[in-house]
Enzyme design. Structure first.
Site, mmCIF file in Angstrom:
data_model
loop_
_atom_site.group_PDB
_atom_site.id
_atom_site.type_symbol
_atom_site.label_atom_id
_atom_site.label_comp_id
_atom_site.label_asym_id
_atom_site.label_seq_id
_atom_site.Cartn_x
_atom_site.Cartn_y
_atom_site.Cartn_z
ATOM 1 N N CYS A 76 6.940 -40.956 -47.709
ATOM 2 C CA CYS A 76 7.793 -42.152 -47.806
ATOM 3 C C CYS A 76 8.596 -42.347 -46.535
ATOM 4 C CB CYS A 76 8.742 -42.040 -48.994
ATOM 5 S SG CYS A 76 7.951 -41.955 -50.604
ATOM 6 N N CYS A 116 10.544 -37.451 -50.612
ATOM 7 C CA CYS A 116 9.139 -37.755 -50.338
ATOM 8 C C CYS A 116 8.886 -37.891 -48.835
ATOM 9 C CB CYS A 116 8.755 -39.043 -51.069
ATOM 10 S SG CYS A 116 7.148 -39.715 -50.620
#
Length: 247
Positions: A35, A32
């Protein structure tokens, strides 16, 4: 430091620990991108609030049952726990001010606590700890202005001039030598804590002002609106009148 939490340790490290101190849980995954962008930001923001908050990270790929239990449908997903329950949360990459606001709702930073004290020494320490802390710089700038230390106030406020309250105070410093009766009467009223009279005089000054002076008058009035709040009766009344006078 953020701690990695698993399905086996979640109850002890998050749920039970949150009964003593707020625990912020960052649900993430290696693949991600957002993230990885959010991670350093939230770690830095939490570090400034230690030991009043704890940061935990949960890899949803390695701990799918936790993701399912807490209905993590998209990542990054950040949830704050207190007394064993989620009390606040957000999803996705957010800008630093939103992140700071989120954490402030859970626990004030050390700089926030110093700002609450309000004395010059505490405010300067707050700025030292967090140079970008807008409330600290605004309150310190106002204190220095009230003490007649205009140059120091301008230096303190300069780095946060993007903030309407700071911009308004800087404009007040620029206007202090303007020889216009309504300008000086307006500033004097603001100095003595009479915003209605101050705004009335400043609005009257707008009508006769040139472009540069109008910009400073506008900044001062918007700064007052920020201090009063968007729904304050004076803000609602004078904001409309200012818009008509300018445009």
């Amino acid at each position: 430091m953020a701690m990695d939490v698993t399905e086996a340790t979640f109850e002890a490290e998050v749920l039970e620990r949150s009964r003593e101190v707020p625990v912020v849980v960052d649900f993430w995954a290696e693949w991600c991108g957002p993230c990885r962008q959010l991670g350093p930001l939230i770690e830095s923001a939490v570090a400034r609030r230690e030991p009043d908050v704890v940061l935990a990270k949960v890899d949803i790929d390695a701990n799918p049952r936790l993701a399912q239990a807490y209905r993590v449908m998209s990542i990054p997903a950040v949830k704050a726990f207190r007394h064993g329950a989620v009390v606040d949360e957000f999803v996705g990459m957010v800008p630093p001010p939103v992140l700071e606001s989120f954490l402030n709702r859970i626990v004030p930073s050390q700089a926030d606590k110093l700002v609450a004290k309000g004395d010059e020494e505490s405010l300067r320490e707050a700025v030292r700890r967090d140079p970008g802390h807008v409330p600290a710089r605004v309150r310190l700038g106002r204190l220095l202005m009230e003490d007649g230390r205009a140059d120091e106030a301008a230096e303190v406020l300069g780095p946060v001039s993007h903030d309407p309250a700071a911009a308004g105070l800087l404009a007040r410093l620029r206007l202090r030598d303007v020889e216009a009766p309504d300008v000086q009467a307006g500033l004097a009223a603001l100095d003595r804590g009479d915003p209605e009279t101050g705004l009335t005089h400043l609005l009257d000054a707008v009508a006769a002002a040139d472009r540069g002076l109008k910009d400073d008058l506008r900044a001062v009035m918007i700064g007052v609106f920020r201090e009063l709040g968007d729904q304050h009766p004076l803000t609602l009344r004078f904001r409309k009148r200012l818009a008509r006078a300018l445009y």
